[in-house]
Design a protein around this motif. Structure first.
Motif, PDB file in Angstrom:
ATOM      1  N   GLY A 129       0.773  -1.229   0.000  1.00  0.00           N
ATOM      2  CA  GLY A 129       0.000   0.000   0.000  1.00  0.00           C
ATOM      3  C   GLY A 129       0.807   1.282   0.000  1.00  0.00           C
ATOM      4  O   GLY A 129       0.239   2.374   0.075  1.00  0.00           O
ATOM      5  N   ARG A 130       2.128   1.182  -0.123  1.00  0.00           N
ATOM      6  CA  ARG A 130       2.977   2.380  -0.131  1.00  0.00           C
ATOM      7  C   ARG A 130       3.229   2.802  -1.578  1.00  0.00           C
ATOM      8  O   ARG A 130       4.351   2.809  -2.066  1.00  0.00           O
ATOM      9  N   ILE A 131       2.138   3.188  -2.233  1.00  0.00           N
ATOM     10  CA  ILE A 131       2.209   3.468  -3.666  1.00  0.00           C
ATOM     11  C   ILE A 131       3.071   4.696  -3.959  1.00  0.00           C
ATOM     12  O   ILE A 131       3.739   4.755  -4.998  1.00  0.00           O
ATOM     13  N   ASP A 132       3.097   5.674  -3.053  1.00  0.00           N
ATOM     14  CA  ASP A 132       3.929   6.870  -3.279  1.00  0.00           C
ATOM     15  C   ASP A 132       5.412   6.507  -3.330  1.00  0.00           C
ATOM     16  O   ASP A 132       6.169   7.047  -4.152  1.00  0.00           O
ATOM     17  N   ASP A 133       5.827   5.588  -2.444  1.00  0.00           N
ATOM     18  CA  ASP A 133       7.222   5.132  -2.457  1.00  0.00           C
ATOM     19  C   ASP A 133       7.530   4.369  -3.741  1.00  0.00           C
ATOM     20  O   ASP A 133       8.624   4.491  -4.307  1.00  0.00           O
ATOM     21  N   ALA A 134       6.558   3.575  -4.188  1.00  0.00           N
ATOM     22  CA  ALA A 134       6.744   2.817  -5.435  1.00  0.00           C
ATOM     23  C   ALA A 134       6.905   3.766  -6.623  1.00  0.00           C
ATOM     24  O   ALA A 134       7.786   3.578  -7.469  1.00  0.00           O
TER      25      ALA A 134
END
Length: 490
Positions: A196-201
């Motif tokens: 769920g850490r799409i910003d980091d991805a």
């Protein structure tokens, strides 16, 4: 000795019997070993290592165990390469405890042996064990390579993984100088997206200077997984502009994104790409059926099903659910009955969920109860929470709240948020204050900051003229629910 160990399985064609899906290439090392045994020649370590590798690839446990027995009798136990091959063999045959025992008994380790067991833990959905073994490896003189890092990152993905470890693994990737390897970066992007850490991805994806097909496909899947459907479509267009080819998995993800956005025109364009590139498998076909169904073109969804070379329960279930979602529940049930009688379909629980959904949307209580009972009597299936939810929703939609309440008490599961929401909605429609109050407070306990149950309960009270209760509910909502900024993708 060798003849006793290897000739009998080969004579009875045991290898091929248990390795039908393997290619001829995988048979060759086993054939070589069996040929040597017939000639009474002692197999070399190289031959044994290749044979174990073949057993691992074809999950031929019986033959691999016999090779292990011969290794022990021949005094090869301390051979690093054979021991590593044994670790890999047992791990791929789902005997992870045996793989661990062999690894611990080894006097010497190298990168390959450490990585083999890490991969084994990952494949057997033991993410935490893989991560702890990686930490243990860092305490030795042996440094991880790109395969080790990719394996441990992949182990952190999924419900049995350790998603909170992704940032620390990212640090080791940078320290080890593997941040230029798209192979490793793709696994990190997938790990961040999966937890769920799409910003980091996205940040990691954007910082990658030379993007290849793999990293594009991974980022698109990550967007879709986190319901960033519009971003997934934009990136897909960018990828095609770079003349990069999507995989069938990526195409399935994009079709799902088109379904969620209800963009039928774009979905049809992806369909043409599917035909052009020759993608034909159950996942792509199922995504196409779902896309056309949610786009309102159920007849085109049926054409997709009719044109598939092979159908299975997944595709047929998608079609039944498509009919139900498009308001053609009677056709869904007729299609299901046809499959049972003419095609001899053996439905699973997911298929029954689709059928019960069709009954719920059409209000067919008798049919719903009949299919629900058929699960046990005709197919020996125990209803799970999804089928109970469908039948409770069917009762609730038709105002039979007593039956819905009784079934909730009878089922061997705690009522979910979906069940209580269905009950609360029915109480609003049929004016049941007491059950509505219970449903609302159950939902508030589950999601205290969600405004919906407060508002629905206030509406139920207002219809009955209970204005003091309306005031209390609204006051409680103001204390607990924080306002959120609205947004739209339009």
């Amino acid at each position: 000795m060798i003849r006793k160990l290897f000739c009998k399985p080969y004579k009875h064609d045991y290898i091929r019997k248990h390795s039908k899906s393997a290619s001829t290439y995988h048979y060759q090392p086993l054939d070589s070993l069996s040929r040597m045994s017939r000639l009474m020649e002692k197999p070399t370590e190289y031959v044994l290592c290749n044979a174990l590798s073949s057993c691992a690839k074809t999950t031929n446990w019986h033959f691999g165990v016999q090779i292990h027995s011969y290794i022990i009798r021949s005094g090869y136990e301390d051979n690093l390469f054979l021991s590593t091959a044994l670790v890999d063999f047992y791990a791929k045959c789902c005997c992870i405890v045996d793989a661990s025992k062999i690894f611990r008994a080894m006097k010497v380790h190298d990168q390959v042996s450490w990585t083999s067991l890490i991969v084994g833990f990952s494949a057997n959905k033991l993410g935490r064990e893989a991560f702890l073994l990686f930490k243990e490896m860092l305490g030795t003189r042996i440094r991880p390579n790109c395969f080790t890092l990719t394996s441990v990152v992949n182990a952190c993905v999924g419900e049995n993984g350790v998603a909170d470890c992704c940032p620390s693994l990212h640090v080791h990737v940078i320290k080890g100088g593997f941040d230029r390897s798209n192979f490793v970066i793709s696994s990190l992007v997938d790990c961040y997206a999966s937890c769920g850490r799409i910003d980091d991805a996205v940040l990691l994806f954007n910082e990658t200077s030379e993007k290849d097909t793999v990293i594009y496909n991974t980022m698109i899947s990550g967007y879709c997984q986190n319901l960033y459907s519009e971003d997934a479509l934009k990136l897909f267009v960018e990828m095609r502009g770079e003349n990069m080819s999507p995989t069938d998995h990526t195409v399935s993800s994009i079709l799902s994104a088109c379904s969620r956005l209800a963009v039928l025109v774009e979905g049809k364009q992806v369909h043409s790409l599917v035909v052009k590139m020759g993608f034909e498998n159950v996942f792509v076909d199922s995504a196409l059926i779902d896309m056309y169904s949610k786009g309102g073109d159920i007849d085109e969804a049926r054409r997709v099903l009719d044109q598939t070379s092979q159908t299975n329960t997944v595709l047929l279930t998608s079609m039944i659910m498509g009919y139900a979602q498009c308001g053609r529940s009677l056709e869904a049930l007729e299609f299901f009955d046809y499959l049972l009688t003419e095609q001899k379909l053996i439905p699973d629980q997911v298929c029954f969920s689709a059928v019960l959904t069709a009954c719920s949307h059409a209000g067919f209580i008798d049919k719903g109860e009949e299919y629900f009972n058929k699960m046990r009597t005709d197919y020996g299936l125990s209803p799970d929470i999804d089928q109970y939810t469908c039948l409770i929703d069917l009762y609730a939609r038709n105002g039979d709240l007593r039956k819905a309440r009784d079934l909730m008490e009878e089922m061997p599961y705690d009522p979910s948020c979906i069940i209580w929401s269905s009950i609360l909605s029915a109480c609003k429609n049929y004016g049941d204050v007491e059950l509505g109050k219970e449903a609302a407070y159950q939902l508030i306990k589950m999601e205290q900051c969600n405004a919906a149950p407060y508002l629905t309960l206030a509406h139920i009270y207002a219809r009955k003229g209970l204005w003091n209760e309306v005031s209390e509910v609204r006051s409680l909502m103001q204390q607990r629910v924080k306002g959120k900024s609205a947004w739209s993708w339009v």
